[in-house]
Design a protein around this motif. Structure first.
Motif, mmCIF file in Angstrom:
data_model
loop_
_atom_site.group_PDB
_atom_site.id
_atom_site.type_symbol
_atom_site.label_atom_id
_atom_site.label_comp_id
_atom_site.label_asym_id
_atom_site.label_seq_id
_atom_site.Cartn_x
_atom_site.Cartn_y
_atom_site.Cartn_z
ATOM 1 N N LEU A 15 34.022 20.279 47.579
ATOM 2 C CA LEU A 15 33.212 20.411 46.367
ATOM 3 C C LEU A 15 33.513 21.773 45.756
ATOM 4 O O LEU A 15 33.431 22.787 46.435
ATOM 5 N N ARG A 16 33.876 21.795 44.464
ATOM 6 C CA ARG A 16 34.223 23.086 43.863
ATOM 7 C C ARG A 16 33.530 23.237 42.523
ATOM 8 O O ARG A 16 33.371 22.281 41.781
ATOM 9 N N GLY A 17 33.159 24.478 42.215
ATOM 10 C CA GLY A 17 32.539 24.753 40.918
ATOM 11 C C GLY A 17 33.385 25.714 40.109
ATOM 12 O O GLY A 17 32.904 26.328 39.165
ATOM 13 N N TYR A 18 34.618 25.871 40.507
ATOM 14 C CA TYR A 18 35.481 26.808 39.786
ATOM 15 C C TYR A 18 36.929 26.353 39.905
ATOM 16 O O TYR A 18 37.282 25.588 40.798
ATOM 17 N N THR A 19 37.746 26.823 38.975
ATOM 18 C CA THR A 19 39.176 26.546 39.047
ATOM 19 C C THR A 19 39.873 27.869 39.295
ATOM 20 O O THR A 19 39.240 28.919 39.256
ATOM 21 N N GLN A 20 41.171 27.819 39.515
ATOM 22 C CA GLN A 20 41.854 29.086 39.756
ATOM 23 C C GLN A 20 43.094 29.212 38.906
ATOM 24 O O GLN A 20 43.672 28.221 38.464
ATOM 25 N N SER A 21 43.499 30.466 38.676
ATOM 26 C CA SER A 21 44.658 30.725 37.842
ATOM 27 C C SER A 21 45.927 30.278 38.570
ATOM 28 O O SER A 21 45.973 30.232 39.786
ATOM 29 N N TYR A 22 46.956 29.921 37.805
ATOM 30 C CA TYR A 22 48.231 29.539 38.417
ATOM 31 C C TYR A 22 48.898 30.742 39.074
ATOM 32 O O TYR A 22 49.459 30.642 40.138
ATOM 33 N N ASP A 23 48.835 31.890 38.372
ATOM 34 C CA ASP A 23 49.661 33.000 38.841
ATOM 35 C C ASP A 23 48.933 34.336 38.925
ATOM 36 O O ASP A 23 49.386 35.229 39.606
ATOM 37 N N GLU A 53 54.408 31.827 39.937
ATOM 38 C CA GLU A 53 53.527 31.381 41.011
ATOM 39 C C GLU A 53 54.048 31.832 42.365
ATOM 40 O O GLU A 53 53.321 31.827 43.352
ATOM 41 N N GLN A 54 55.320 32.201 42.427
ATOM 42 C CA GLN A 54 55.916 32.630 43.693
ATOM 43 C C GLN A 54 55.658 34.109 43.981
ATOM 44 O O GLN A 54 56.024 34.602 45.041
ATOM 45 N N ASN A 55 55.077 34.836 43.014
ATOM 46 C CA ASN A 55 54.838 36.254 43.228
ATOM 47 C C ASN A 55 53.867 36.484 44.371
ATOM 48 O O ASN A 55 52.877 35.775 44.513
ATOM 49 N N LEU A 56 54.158 37.510 45.164
ATOM 50 C CA LEU A 56 53.235 37.892 46.223
ATOM 51 C C LEU A 56 52.478 39.123 45.714
ATOM 52 O O LEU A 56 52.957 40.244 45.814
ATOM 53 N N SER A 57 51.310 38.884 45.104
ATOM 54 C CA SER A 57 50.574 40.002 44.521
ATOM 55 C C SER A 57 49.701 40.661 45.580
ATOM 56 O O SER A 57 49.223 40.006 46.496
#
Lengths: 190, 948
Positions: free
Chosen positions: B121-129, B197-201
């Motif tokens: 169950l989720r109430g939020y989405t997340q950024s791609y990158d 999306e492959q960045n390791l931040s």
């Protein structure tokens, strides 16, 4: 370049923009949600078949009597053998299911070569299962020692396998291997 | 005011801006190969300034703004709404709306992603990158600090945090280094990945506690399994780096996720997420599938992909788009297309009635191609050839299956003077004969010498010839397969190839090995696997008893005991080979995911059911009849099988496909098209312009055959025939031939036919050459598997390609022999029709993409290709209107349309990036380059000749 012309074109463009936005709002209202009710979920191990009538089969009980399947009931035909480990494990579970659901016939079709092996196996069952097996009217012990019914008719080469017949004695599904809890609940829902 | 509008509306701006936009588009597309899609978007399309080295150039946003103002000024100041011009103005208004929509989307739109496992169950989405330093207090998320918005040495604070947090260094893409002295880790900033999306931040930071002097350095980055944790006054704080979250105004739960595969393959046919939305006390159930997103409160959820996590669970990946300008491209596209259509009708008005269309005659071509007589074997018969088999996800006739297998093994669909199905019958029914058939094609000399075989002229060898070599090189083969980094040379590829072929071959010849008599059977009691299998336990027990008594020394066994041991051995070997026998799927299966399975899978995989027994019996009868050369039993068995299969209701389609194979209409079309080119050239030279019967056959026959071919394929595949590059070439050739012939009739200009036919002939040859040993009738990937979009977007865009080619041909002719009469309108009309088709097709593609992935336009190379064609046409049309191009210049520009088409149709495939992966082909570069050089020379020559 007349101001009138510019104004006219501006109005046309504005009207078009308003029309687009209005359509957008309208569709957004209407597209609040789209519901699809999902059908009853069939567990993965149950393979639904196109219903087909059960072929003519000369069933024999372990006592050597001729047997015919009682009509107007759902039927499970379980192919097993006392040397097949998974079959032996699921045996008591199936008995439990049949006792709780008397609207099902349960046919145990043994592939053992010797009748002794069946007898030995049954007497080694836990007390409750053995009693359930002996006392119930919807569980039947059958014997296919030459494998003719199992292999030649049902094309079952891997044990255990269970076929499901509907109340008109049509084959409607098949289960490879041991029945999972999902499969039992599916059967209960039939 | 007037002056501003006049300046802004200048046609000079249109002329130069369009040229600059095309260049930007080309460079931005090519750049995707080198700096990735996002890099190219930022640098070329979504930038105000484009830095070419140290030189500032206008970026995509600047150019689009200028273009928008130019168009707006022109529309406002110069549109006079007469009946003739209404179409043009409407089209322009559509483009303005499209750009306004772009502006609104640019401001309002957010793109996020929602990966979910079952029951989550989720109430939020997340950024791609984008990543953020995320602080949890006692397991609750308190605050996210977006890493894009923090800088080195910045102090971060929050009301609920009893400390200050100082960023030491942050990196959007980090490399982790180990400090040898202290043994600790450090983060070093490195350039961003092509795919962000492959960045390791991550970042390093320290925490200042007000009451303590001590500060400690901490480190956190994406997916770091052990995030720093500190305890202050009994509260636990965890610092993780996570994707930036956006809150949804409701909760969403994944109830279940289902994937449907094409029968017998691992290609996903479709996948679906069943979700439940919880909002303000009520819940809404809904399903999200490919092409069928869920819309809720201005949010759209798209089924974009799925993956498996490290616990083996499916993760359904939903793309979530919030966009207020979403409706604009839909209606703007509609208005543009409507405007162009109106304009075309306006031009055509009063012109079509002059000439009557002379088509109306339908020819039925019957070519009786008798299958070559068989030397000694029984006659296979058409009924056998059309029995169904499941192969690569599609039910096809034995004939197609045989052709594909033989082409795979020997490079030819019919390596012997007999029908392919007859050769297949030898392979599957008579293995003893099959191993001596020369069906393996080997061209590589090193492989031959490694195998110790003398080279044959036809390069064909039998399995018995290869056996020793295969055994000798097996280890080498396995090494090649296991070496992931190896780039195999010619020898290694050829070796892998022959081993794979051998495995394939063995599967085929062992299809019915369970029913072949085993060694050790008596003549009066034939023993096969099935008989043996019934007595498995008996045999196992017997062997056990023998071993208990005499041990493992076989020599000590009696003859009877040896036989028992040998039977056990045969049972094991057969069962093992049978388990991997997955090729000849002809028996109805109990597994609903695959309609048919192999006989062996019935026996060893538990896939049988009562009615499969009859099928197996009948196939065994076929085998026995074949081996005994008994035509009578064969015929009976085929008829019985046919009756069995007729219940599956696939028969007419299978017959159709068989005849398709037999007639090979694509080859016939190629011959007819070139014959047509020769006839038309002859008629042109002889100046016989119309009324000639030869003309009719010349121009109509190839179109008819191609049209029939395409209809046939639609019938067989049950979908519009434009799913693959092969099919789109067929379709373009068909439209080109048909529209060309139609035009030749209406205009009575036969000289258009030779170039049209030559062009479609070469296209068809190209189709033939890219058609390798794969089935050219393929099942479609999930995203392409929607008939509605295939039949609208793809059909229209391919028709657009064809029409552009026709326009280009006409432009060539105009340059070759200027036509005094009508010269202005003909080309103009064709250019508008091309623009109409290309624009409409592209817009429909945008709508499809919006429905499937949630974005109307993604700067994918193929999309850019279509846009380039449209821009080229727009540029040519406007430059002619504004007199920047003379009539000759206009003709030249349209002649070059062929180059633009080839670049955006095939050229973008060479980049090997993007979503339109159906058409990735290698080896086209040289042909494409040659074509461009040829066209430049030809068009240059024609213009030079005219000038002289």
């Amino acid at each position: 370049m007349a101001f009138k012309k510019i104004a006219k074109n501006l109005i046309i463009l504005t009207l078009l923009i308003i029309a687009v936005i209005a359509t957008g709002i309208f569709f957004n209202r209407n597209a609040v949600n789209q519901n699809q009710t999902s059908e009853i979920k069939v567990p993965l191990e149950i393979n639904l078949l196109d219903p087909q009538p059960l072929p003519e089969i000369n069933w024999t009980t372990t006592e050597g009597n001729i047997f015919s399947i009682p009509k107007n009931h759902f039927t499970l035909i379980n192919f097993w053998a006392s040397w097949c480990a998974p079959c032996v494990i699921e045996f008591p579970e199936l008995i439990k299911f049949a006792k709780e659901n008397p609207e099902f016939n349960l046919l145990f079709v043994s592939n053992d070569l010797h009748k002794n092996d069946i007898g030995k196996f049954v007497s080694s069952l836990p007390e409750r299962s053995r009693k359930g097996l002996i006392n119930s009217e919807n569980i039947f012990m059958l014997w296919d020692n030459k494998g003719e019914i199992t292999r030649d008719i049902f094309q079952t080469y891997k044990l255990p396998e269970t076929y499901i017949l509907d109340d008109r004695q049509q084959i409607v599904a098949k289960i490879n291997g041991v029945l999972s809890q999902d499969a039992y609940s599916y059967l209960r829902g039939l | 005011m007037n002056l501003i509008i006049k300046k802004c509306a200048s046609p000079h701006i249109t002329f130069w801006v369009l040229i600059y936009m095309m260049l930007l588009l080309i460079f931005g597309t090519i750049a995707q190969k080198y700096i990735g899609l996002y890099g190219a978007l930022d640098k070329y399309f979504y930038s105000w300034i484009l830095w070419a080295g140290y030189m500032p150039l206008p970026g995509g946003l600047s150019v689009m703004s200028v273009f928008f103002l130019n168009l707006l000024a022109r529309f406002l100041g110069y549109s006079v709404w007469t009946r003739e011009k209404a179409g043009i103005h409407l089209a322009h208004a559509g483009v303005i709306l499209l750009l306004i929509g772009g502006i609104i989307s640019g401001i309002s739109r957010t793109d996020t992603v929602l990966p979910m496992i079952k029951d989550e169950l989720r109430g939020y989405t997340q950024s791609y990158d984008d990543a953020a330093l995320t602080v949890y207090k006692n397991g609750l998320r308190i605050k996210q600090f977006n890493l894009n918005k923090v800088s080195d040495n910045q102090n971060l604070s929050h009301a609920e945090l009893p400390f200050n947090l100082q960023v030491l260094n942050k990196c959007i893409n980090c490399k982790i280094t180990f400090d040898k002295k202290s043994g600790g880790m450090n983060l070093v900033d490195i350039p961003s990945e092509k795919d962000r999306e492959q960045n390791l931040s991550g970042l390093t930071f320290k925490i200042d506690l007000s009451d303590s002097e001590e500060t400690q350095k901490y480190l956190s980055f994406l997916f770091f399994p052990k995030p720093p944790t500190i305890k202050i006054d009994g509260d636990e704080y965890i610092f993780t780096t996570e994707r930036v979250y956006s809150l949804l105004p409701f909760d969403i739960k994944l109830e279940s996720f289902n994937i449907e595969y094409y029968p017998g393959t691992s290609t996903a046919k479709s996948y679906q997420s069943d979700v439940q939305i919880f909002d303000d006390g009520h819940s809404v159930p809904a399903s999200i599938t490919m092409n069928e997103p869920l819309t809720y409160k201005n949010y759209r959820f798209y089924q974009s992909a799925y993956e498996t996590n490290n616990r083996g669970e499916y993760v359904s990946i939903l793309a979530v788009v919030y966009n207020k300008g979403r409706i604009f491209p839909y209606l703007a596209g509609l208005i543009t297309a409507l405007g162009l259509a109106l304009h075309i009708l306006n031009i055509l008005k009063g012109r079509l009635s002059q000439s009557a269309v002379k088509f109306g005659c339908l020819l039925i071509l019957m070519i009786s191609a008798s299958s070559p007589a068989l030397a000694s074997d029984i006659k296979i018969g058409t009924d056998f050839k059309t029995l169904p088999v499941l192969h690569e996800g599609r039910i096809k006739p034995i004939d197609s299956f045989a052709r594909l297998q033989l082409k795979k093994l020997s490079g030819s669909e019919a390596p012997f003077a007999e029908a392919p199905s007859a050769t297949l019958a030898r392979l599957i029914f008579n293995p003893y004969d099959a191993v001596r058939l020369n069906v393996f094609e080997i061209k590589n000399k090193s492989v031959l010498s490694a195998f110790g075989i003398a080279k044959r002229k036809d390069n064909l060898y039998s399995y018995s010839q290869l056996v020793n070599g295969l055994e000798k090189t097996r280890k080498e083969f396995i090494d090649i397969l296991q070496d992931q980094n190896l780039k195999p040379d010619a020898y290694q590829s050829a070796l892998t190839d022959i081993h794979n072929k051998a495995l394939y071959f063995l599967q085929l010849v062992r299809s019915f090995s369970f029913a072949m008599p085993l060694e050790g059977s008596d003549s009066d009691a034939i023993l096969d696997y099935r008989e043996l299998q019934k007595n498995t336990i008996l045999l196992r027990n017997a062997l056990e008893a023998i071993r208990d008594e005499k041990g493992d020394d076989i020599d000590a066994y009696s003859a009877r005991e040896k036989e028992t041991a040998y039977m056990n051995y045969q049972l094991d070997t057969l069962e093992q080979t049978g388990k991997n026998n997955l090729l000849l799927r002809v028996i109805p299966s109990s597994d609903p995911r695959e309609k048919f399975t192999t006989p062996w899978q019935v026996l060893t995989g538990g896939k049988g059911r009562p009615d499969s027994g009859e099928y197996i019996q009948n196939w065994i009868r076929l085998m026995v009849a074949y081996q005994a050369q008994n035509q009578h039993i064969w015929n009976r068995a085929v008829i019985d099988l046919k009756t069995n299969y007729d219940d599956q209701k696939t028969s007419p389609v299978l017959k159709a496909e068989y005849f398709y194979n037999l007639f090979n209409p694509v080859l016939i079309s190629i011959i007819l098209v070139f014959a047509g080119a020769i006839t038309a050239t002859f008629l042109t030279v002889q100046k016989i312009n119309s009324g000639h019967k030869a003309l009719f056959f010349t121009s109509v026959l190839p179109s008819l055959i191609l049209g029939a071919t395409i209809l046939f394929r639609t019938f067989v595949l049950g979908r519009p025939p434009v799913g693959t590059l092969y099919e789109s070439i067929l379709f373009v050739s068909f439209i080109l031939c048909m529209a060309g012939s139609l035009w030749a009739f209406i205009r009575q200009r036969i000289n258009i036919l030779p170039p049209v036919f030559i062009l479609s002939g070469f296209l068809l040859l190209l189709a033939k050459s890219i058609d390798g040993d794969q089935d050219n009738m393929q099942v479609m990937e999930a995203v392409l598997n929607t008939n509605f979009w295939l039949s609208t977007h793809v059909l229209i865009i391919t028709a657009g390609y064809a029409w552009c080619l026709l326009t280009s041909v006409i432009a060539h002719l105009e340059l070759y022999k200027p036509n005094k009469k009508n010269k202005k309108t003909t080309l103009h009309l064709h250019a508008i029709v091309s623009l109409f088709l290309i624009s409409l097709g592209t817009i429909l593609g945008g709508i499809w993409a919006d429905m499937s992935w949630g974005r109307f336009w993604g700067w994918d190379p193929k999309e850019n290709g279509a846009l380039l064609i449209a821009l080229w046409l727009i540029w040519a049309l406007h430059s002619r209107a504004s007199k920047h191009l003379s009539q000759r210049g206009f003709e030249t520009a349209l002649a070059f349309l062929s180059v633009i088409i080839m670049l955006s149709w095939f050229g973008v495939n060479l980049l090997n990036v993007g979503l339109h992966s159906y058409g990735f082909v290698s080896g086209l570069a040289a042909a494409l380059f040659a074509f461009i050089i040829f066209e430049m020379t030809l068009i240059g020559g024609l213009v030079w000749r005219l000038k002289k």
